[in-house]
Design a protein around this motif. Sequence first.
Motif, PDB file in Angstrom:
ATOM      1  N   THR A  29      -8.913  13.726  -4.089  1.00 48.24           N
ATOM      2  CA  THR A  29     -10.354  13.885  -4.322  1.00 48.24           C
ATOM      3  C   THR A  29     -10.606  15.141  -5.136  1.00 48.24           C
ATOM      4  OG1 THR A  29     -12.551  13.923  -3.314  1.00 48.24           O
ATOM      5  CG2 THR A  29     -10.819  15.156  -2.171  1.00 48.24           C
ATOM      6  N   THR A  60     -13.191  10.027  -4.888  1.00 44.47           N
ATOM      7  CA  THR A  60     -11.987  10.008  -4.057  1.00 44.47           C
ATOM      8  C   THR A  60     -11.192   8.764  -4.428  1.00 44.47           C
ATOM      9  OG1 THR A  60     -13.107  11.134  -2.242  1.00 44.47           O
ATOM     10  CG2 THR A  60     -11.133   9.882  -1.659  1.00 44.47           C
ATOM     11  N   THR A  69       0.833  -1.197   0.000  1.00 43.13           N
ATOM     12  CA  THR A  69       0.000   0.000   0.000  1.00 43.13           C
ATOM     13  C   THR A  69       0.869   1.249   0.000  1.00 43.13           C
ATOM     14  OG1 THR A  69      -2.005   0.953   0.935  1.00 43.13           O
ATOM     15  CG2 THR A  69      -0.381   0.112   2.511  1.00 43.13           C
ATOM     16  N   PHE A 111      -5.214   2.114  -6.215  1.00 45.29           N
ATOM     17  CA  PHE A 111      -6.214   2.930  -5.516  1.00 45.29           C
ATOM     18  C   PHE A 111      -7.592   2.293  -5.610  1.00 45.29           C
ATOM     19  CE2 PHE A 111      -2.987   5.831  -7.118  1.00 45.29           C
ATOM     20  CZ  PHE A 111      -2.777   6.724  -6.071  1.00 45.29           C
ATOM     21  N   ARG A 137      -8.376   6.388  -2.841  1.00 44.66           N
ATOM     22  CA  ARG A 137      -7.636   6.120  -1.602  1.00 44.66           C
ATOM     23  C   ARG A 137      -6.800   4.857  -1.802  1.00 44.66           C
ATOM     24  NH1 ARG A 137      -9.361   1.363   0.114  1.00 44.66           N
ATOM     25  NH2 ARG A 137     -11.557   0.970   0.589  1.00 44.66           N
ATOM     26  N   PRO A 138      -5.749   4.680  -0.982  1.00 46.80           N
ATOM     27  CA  PRO A 138      -4.896   3.508  -1.169  1.00 46.80           C
ATOM     28  C   PRO A 138      -5.678   2.198  -1.031  1.00 46.80           C
ATOM     29  CG  PRO A 138      -3.880   5.063   0.362  1.00 46.80           C
ATOM     30  CD  PRO A 138      -5.275   5.557   0.110  1.00 46.80           C
ATOM     31  N   THR A 184       0.431   5.987   0.655  1.00 49.26           N
ATOM     32  CA  THR A 184      -0.284   6.943   1.505  1.00 49.26           C
ATOM     33  C   THR A 184      -0.981   8.048   0.707  1.00 49.26           C
ATOM     34  OG1 THR A 184       1.771   8.194   1.725  1.00 49.26           O
ATOM     35  CG2 THR A 184       1.270   6.617   3.484  1.00 49.26           C
ATOM     36  N   LYS A 185      -1.115   7.864  -0.612  1.00 51.41           N
ATOM     37  CA  LYS A 185      -1.689   8.946  -1.435  1.00 51.41           C
ATOM     38  C   LYS A 185      -3.213   8.856  -1.463  1.00 51.41           C
ATOM     39  CE  LYS A 185       2.290   8.429  -4.481  1.00 51.41           C
ATOM     40  NZ  LYS A 185       2.716   7.071  -4.089  1.00 51.41           N
ATOM     41  N   THR A 186      -3.855   9.985  -1.263  1.00 46.88           N
ATOM     42  CA  THR A 186      -5.312  10.082  -1.381  1.00 46.88           C
ATOM     43  C   THR A 186      -5.625  11.349  -2.164  1.00 46.88           C
ATOM     44  OG1 THR A 186      -5.664   8.970   0.734  1.00 46.88           O
ATOM     45  CG2 THR A 186      -7.475  10.285  -0.085  1.00 46.88           C
ATOM     46  N   ASP A 204     -18.961   7.344   0.199  1.00 45.72           N
ATOM     47  CA  ASP A 204     -18.108   6.356   0.888  1.00 45.72           C
ATOM     48  C   ASP A 204     -18.167   4.983   0.238  1.00 45.72           C
ATOM     49  OD1 ASP A 204     -17.053   8.073   2.747  1.00 45.72           O
ATOM     50  OD2 ASP A 204     -18.738   7.828   4.135  1.00 45.72           O
ATOM     51  N   THR A 259      -5.950  -1.660   0.065  1.00 47.79           N
ATOM     52  CA  THR A 259      -5.312  -2.487   1.100  1.00 47.79           C
ATOM     53  C   THR A 259      -5.887  -3.906   1.016  1.00 47.79           C
ATOM     54  OG1 THR A 259      -6.946  -2.201   2.846  1.00 47.79           O
ATOM     55  CG2 THR A 259      -5.257  -0.477   2.655  1.00 47.79           C
TER      56      THR A 259
END
Length: 186
Positions: free
Chosen positions: A12, A17, A6, A68, A19-20, A8-10, A74, A22
């Motif tokens: 939006t 959005t 993984t 990502f 997000r990483p 740490t880049k996010t 959400d 996982t």
Amino acid sequence: MALIRTHTKTFTDGVVTLRPMTDDDLPLLYRWNADPEFLHFSEGDVDPYTPEEVDSLYQSLSRSADCFIILVEDTPIGECRMQTIRSPFSPLLQSSTDCRRINITIGEPTFWGKEYGSHAIGLLCRFAFENTSCTHLFAEDIFDYNGRARKAFEKNGFKVYSTVPALSDEIPGTVTLFKGGVNKIF
Ligand SMILES: CC(C)(COP(=O)(O)OP(=O)(O)OC[C@H]1O[C@@H](n2cnc3c(N)ncnc32)[C@H](O)[C@@H]1OP(=O)(O)O)[C@@H](O)C(=O)NCCC(=O)NCCS
């Protein structure tokens, strides 16, 4: 040890959005990669992947790509990745280019055609060109029957780099698109 590497880049833009990805996302990846309709567009008419194959695939992909999950509000709707690739340009240009590849798949068909893919591609382009040394982004081997994918990239300024004609009814043609800072590359 985690299967998926993984990061740490996010990002939006207020609509989607990124997000990483996982290991917690594996159940979703199992479901998406077992759907023949989704695979028809992303991989061609291949057999659905088993969970073991998905584990192995994303373990390997995440070693070389930042992976990502695409969220709308959400809700996870798909995944995308970006990785450095070997420059396909002539020796003259090779050393002055930093080439990367984008892959994107929205795994939830009910979310296709609602501009979320275009937004996700736009976020990756912004990141690549504004925050890294990337000079050219590629979208490789889009099937000739996947007009939606081609259009989503073209809406973000991608142009045709190369095409491969269909060999038969079973073996479709493909197009590779690129977006980059050097206008005349051939
Ligand atoms: C490809 C994908 C990421 C595109 O994301 P999306 O959110 O569905 O696409 P968008 O709504 O942002 O844009 C699609 C565009 O293509 C157009 N389009 C749809 N079907 C089309 C077709 N058959 N031919 C040409 N254009 C088409 C839409 O009208 C839209 O353009 P517009 O906004 O100017 O009207 C998504 O559909 C997906 O993941 N599909 C399944 C897997 C896949 O194809 N992955 C890509 C592998 S290269």
